[in-house]
Design a protein around this motif. Structure first.
Motif, PDB file in Angstrom:
ATOM      1  N   VAL A 182       0.842  -1.199   0.000  1.00 14.41           N
ATOM      2  CA  VAL A 182       0.000   0.000   0.000  1.00 14.41           C
ATOM      3  C   VAL A 182       0.876   1.248   0.000  1.00 14.41           C
ATOM      4  CG1 VAL A 182      -1.696   1.323   1.313  1.00 14.41           C
ATOM      5  CG2 VAL A 182      -1.922  -1.162   1.136  1.00 14.41           C
ATOM      6  N   ILE A 183       1.946   1.224   0.792  1.00 14.40           N
ATOM      7  CA  ILE A 183       2.874   2.364   0.824  1.00 14.40           C
ATOM      8  C   ILE A 183       3.507   2.580  -0.538  1.00 14.40           C
ATOM      9  CG2 ILE A 183       5.100   3.145   1.742  1.00 14.40           C
ATOM     10  CD1 ILE A 183       4.321   1.864   4.408  1.00 14.40           C
ATOM     11  N   ILE A 184       3.930   1.483  -1.180  1.00 13.41           N
ATOM     12  CA  ILE A 184       4.532   1.589  -2.509  1.00 13.41           C
ATOM     13  C   ILE A 184       3.547   2.200  -3.497  1.00 13.41           C
ATOM     14  CG2 ILE A 184       5.347   0.229  -4.480  1.00 13.41           C
ATOM     15  CD1 ILE A 184       6.619  -1.699  -2.447  1.00 13.41           C
ATOM     16  N   ALA A 185       2.299   1.733  -3.449  1.00 15.04           N
ATOM     17  CA  ALA A 185       1.295   2.225  -4.393  1.00 15.04           C
ATOM     18  C   ALA A 185       0.973   3.701  -4.168  1.00 15.04           C
ATOM     19  CB  ALA A 185       0.023   1.380  -4.273  1.00 15.04           C
ATOM     20  N   LEU A 186       0.927   4.123  -2.898  1.00 10.82           N
ATOM     21  CA  LEU A 186       0.513   5.492  -2.586  1.00 10.82           C
ATOM     22  C   LEU A 186       1.653   6.510  -2.651  1.00 10.82           C
ATOM     23  CD1 LEU A 186      -1.925   4.915   0.435  1.00 10.82           C
ATOM     24  CD2 LEU A 186      -2.492   5.313  -1.969  1.00 10.82           C
ATOM     25  N   PHE A 187       2.857   6.112  -2.222  1.00 11.14           N
ATOM     26  CA  PHE A 187       3.932   7.078  -2.042  1.00 11.14           C
ATOM     27  C   PHE A 187       5.090   6.935  -3.032  1.00 11.14           C
ATOM     28  CE2 PHE A 187       1.884   6.595   2.113  1.00 11.14           C
ATOM     29  CZ  PHE A 187       1.594   7.910   2.405  1.00 11.14           C
ATOM     30  N   TYR A 188       5.127   5.835  -3.777  1.00  7.52           N
ATOM     31  CA  TYR A 188       6.250   5.644  -4.691  1.00  7.52           C
ATOM     32  C   TYR A 188       5.780   5.487  -6.127  1.00  7.52           C
ATOM     33  CZ  TYR A 188       9.123   5.199  -0.549  1.00  7.52           C
ATOM     34  OH  TYR A 188       9.773   5.448   0.641  1.00  7.52           O
ATOM     35  N   THR A 189       4.689   6.152  -6.438  1.00 13.15           N
ATOM     36  CA  THR A 189       4.196   6.228  -7.810  1.00 13.15           C
ATOM     37  C   THR A 189       4.376   7.664  -8.289  1.00 13.15           C
ATOM     38  OG1 THR A 189       2.578   4.475  -7.413  1.00 13.15           O
ATOM     39  CG2 THR A 189       2.230   5.877  -9.332  1.00 13.15           C
ATOM     40  N   ASP A 190       5.393   7.885  -9.096  1.00 15.08           N
ATOM     41  CA  ASP A 190       5.725   9.250  -9.521  1.00 15.08           C
ATOM     42  C   ASP A 190       4.822   9.744 -10.649  1.00 15.08           C
ATOM     43  OD1 ASP A 190       7.768   9.408  -7.652  1.00 15.08           O
ATOM     44  OD2 ASP A 190       9.215   8.505  -9.020  1.00 15.08           O
ATOM     45  N   ASP A 191       4.771   8.983 -11.732  1.00 16.15           N
ATOM     46  CA  ASP A 191       3.995   9.383 -12.905  1.00 16.15           C
ATOM     47  C   ASP A 191       2.889   8.363 -13.138  1.00 16.15           C
ATOM     48  OD1 ASP A 191       5.703  11.609 -13.487  1.00 16.15           O
ATOM     49  OD2 ASP A 191       7.183  10.174 -14.243  1.00 16.15           O
ATOM     50  N   LEU A 192       1.673   8.736 -12.811  1.00 10.04           N
ATOM     51  CA  LEU A 192       0.536   7.828 -12.947  1.00 10.04           C
ATOM     52  C   LEU A 192      -0.106   7.995 -14.316  1.00 10.04           C
ATOM     53  CD1 LEU A 192      -1.326   5.764 -11.591  1.00 10.04           C
ATOM     54  CD2 LEU A 192      -2.734   7.692 -10.809  1.00 10.04           C
ATOM     55  N   ALA A 193      -0.136   6.892 -15.074  1.00  5.99           N
ATOM     56  CA  ALA A 193      -0.823   6.872 -16.372  1.00  5.99           C
ATOM     57  C   ALA A 193      -2.209   6.273 -16.155  1.00  5.99           C
ATOM     58  CB  ALA A 193      -0.016   6.059 -17.385  1.00  5.99           C
ATOM     59  N   LEU A 194      -3.218   7.086 -16.224  1.00  7.49           N
ATOM     60  CA  LEU A 194      -4.563   6.675 -15.834  1.00  7.49           C
ATOM     61  C   LEU A 194      -5.161   5.627 -16.775  1.00  7.49           C
ATOM     62  CD1 LEU A 194      -6.625   7.206 -13.660  1.00  7.49           C
ATOM     63  CD2 LEU A 194      -7.633   8.995 -15.112  1.00  7.49           C
ATOM     64  N   LEU A 195      -4.921   5.756 -18.097  1.00  7.82           N
ATOM     65  CA  LEU A 195      -5.527   4.833 -19.053  1.00  7.82           C
ATOM     66  C   LEU A 195      -5.072   3.387 -18.830  1.00  7.82           C
ATOM     67  CD1 LEU A 195      -7.353   4.326 -21.449  1.00  7.82           C
ATOM     68  CD2 LEU A 195      -5.451   4.926 -22.982  1.00  7.82           C
ATOM     69  N   PRO A 196      -3.749   3.109 -18.755  1.00  9.15           N
ATOM     70  CA  PRO A 196      -3.341   1.717 -18.466  1.00  9.15           C
ATOM     71  C   PRO A 196      -3.874   1.212 -17.128  1.00  9.15           C
ATOM     72  CG  PRO A 196      -1.477   2.991 -19.267  1.00  9.15           C
ATOM     73  CD  PRO A 196      -2.581   3.968 -19.011  1.00  9.15           C
ATOM     74  N   LEU A 197      -3.955   2.109 -16.138  1.00 10.75           N
ATOM     75  CA  LEU A 197      -4.459   1.693 -14.834  1.00 10.75           C
ATOM     76  C   LEU A 197      -5.922   1.259 -14.932  1.00 10.75           C
ATOM     77  CD1 LEU A 197      -3.893   1.429 -11.798  1.00 10.75           C
ATOM     78  CD2 LEU A 197      -4.690   3.795 -11.538  1.00 10.75           C
ATOM     79  N   LEU A 198      -6.728   2.022 -15.672  1.00 10.25           N
ATOM     80  CA  LEU A 198      -8.126   1.644 -15.843  1.00 10.25           C
ATOM     81  C   LEU A 198      -8.270   0.373 -16.670  1.00 10.25           C
ATOM     82  CD1 LEU A 198      -9.713   5.169 -16.489  1.00 10.25           C
ATOM     83  CD2 LEU A 198      -9.783   3.819 -14.381  1.00 10.25           C
TER      84      LEU A 198
END
Length: 443
Positions: A182-198
């Motif tokens: 959870v920490i990695i997902a919340l605090f160590y995600t610099d550039d979030l690409a929304l389309l691949p995530l969805l």
């Protein structure tokens, strides 16, 4: 009639004890293999053949068009380690759905201990690096406990340790890993690409539907799992998060007359690959840090990153875990099990200071390959883990005589029915009657 008091680290049911024992044996073997792999990487990185090791780490393979042209070191941390977190997700879900920890009173202790073991090391690291700058980004490094490494040490120094403490360490480490994810997902995600995530939720949903229908066909499930991982990787969220999500999707409860649940089947299939291949390969590539001789090692010890990690693992972990456990006992008026002493809890909490796998992963995410802080962080993780193992060894070996006596009591089977008598002792119920503690039956 007075209510039966809650006891911390009380003995679990016999089926759960057997399952945990089998799991611990496999994790122990994996821990030994991982330790050997890490030592090989560390020695190689400090040998005259160090350039060959660095060249091996930097070899790139994979399709560029899919943004998966990664070095071997990246494949180990972003790819193979997903298997480790998939198995961790299976184990965590199984513990809380079908294990003894489905009882909130039993689950509260390792969960609270895990949070305490994350919070205090992070505070210690932050306090030492309050000056700000890039060093502060490593606050999460000393928060993780390495399951395989800690259990491997425990198997050597405490073979007669009560099973409830072993279960506690295993559950604490699994919850600890979930918090780290959870920490990695919340605090160590610099550039979030929304389309691949969805888009990632499409193969994940299909995977979930199939496993919920008890489909086991590898040619359907593995491509969907790989697609979930690849899209998670492309989104900028660390790809290991996909492993936990896939593990949580697998059902635990079996259908009537169908034998073991699907989570148990998958864990049986994938855990040897995780503990015997994925984690050791990651350890081989991650542990190889050039120390620079004695002078370089001494210099790194004065660095704030090194001090924060070492003190976080060696002091923060035991302080946080022991304090959280004591608070649970204090405010719930629970007693420690009669066979145990608080020094057992302290020794086990020091053993939880063995960080390694996830700590090395967070070190890479915090500082990046090739930086001085990253090198210091790897030295600190190795040093803090070794010191925690040594101090825990001294304490737990001193208690070995007590552990042996408890173990003999646990394994006595006077009626030769295959179940130790201690798991058949009668326990009072609310009505004053007695019941046998044989554990839950499978259904």
């Amino acid at each position: 009639m007075e209510p039966v008091k809650t006891r911390l680290f009380s003995r679990g049911s016999w089926p759960e004890t057997r399952r945990i024992a089998d799991l611990l044996r496999l994790e122990t073997v994996g821990g030994v293999i991982m330790l050997i792999a890490a030592l090989v990487g560390l020695v190689w990185a400090n040998s005259p053949w160090a350039p060959v090791y660095e060249m091996l780490r930097s070899v790139e393979i994979g399709p560029e068009s899919l943004h998966l042209r990664l070095s071997l070191a990246e494949w180990a941390s972003d790819g193979l380690l997903v298997i480790f977190f998939f198995v961790a997700g299976l184990e965590l879900k199984r513990e809380f759905v079908a294990g003894d920890l489905r009882d909130p009173r039993r689950a509260a202790v390792p969960i609270a201990a895990a949070f305490g073991g994350v919070l205090v090391p992070a505070l210690i690291y932050t306090a030492i690096n309050l000056g700000g700058g890039p060093e502060l980004s490593g606050w999460a490094i000393p928060t993780a406990t390495d399951i395989a490494f800690a259990l491997a040490v425990l198997a050597v120094i405490g073979r007669c340790l009560p099973s409830a403490l072993r279960t506690f360490l295993l559950t604490l480490a699994v919850v600890d890993d979930l918090i780290a994810i959870v920490i990695i997902a919340l605090f160590y995600t610099d550039d979030l690409a929304l389309l691949p995530l969805l888009l990632m939720f499409v193969p994940l949903a299909l995977f979930t539907v199939l496993v919920q229908r008890r489909v086991r066909s590898w040619w359907l499930l593995i491509p969907l799992a790989v697609a979930t991982w690849a899209l998670m990787h492309a989104s900028g969220v660390h790809a290991t998060v996909a492993g936990v999500l896939l593990g949580f999707a697998v059902p635990v409860i079996r259908k009537s007359g169908e034998g073991p649940g699907l989570a148990e089947i998958f864990q049986h299939r994938w855990q040897p690959l995780s503990t015997g291949v994925a984690v050791p390969i990651f350890a081989f590539f991650a542990a190889g840090v050039s120390i620079g001789g004695l002078s370089g090692f001494v210099t790194s010890l004065t660095d704030s990153v090194t001090l924060g990690i070492v003190l976080g693992l060696l002091l923060g972990k035991p302080i946080g875990i022991t304090a959280a456990t004591w608070l649970i006992a204090r405010f719930t008026k629970a007693d420690l099990d009669d066979d145990l002493s608080w020094i057992d809890v302290v020794g086990l909490s020091i053993l939880a200071g063995i960080g390694f796998t996830v700590s090395l992963l967070v070190s890479e995410l915090s500082f990046g390959e090739g930086s001085a802080d990253y090198s210091n962080a790897k030295v600190a993780v190795l040093l803090g883990s070794v010191l925690s193992a040594l101090v825990a060894t001294v304490i737990l070996r001193m208690r070995n005589t007590v552990y042996r006596r408890i173990h003999e009591e646990e394994t006595r089977d006077a009626d030769n029915d295959g179940i130790p008598d201690v798991h058949q002792q009668t326990a009072p119920t609310a009505s004053g009657a007695t019941t046998e503690n044989r554990g839950p039956t499978d259904s």
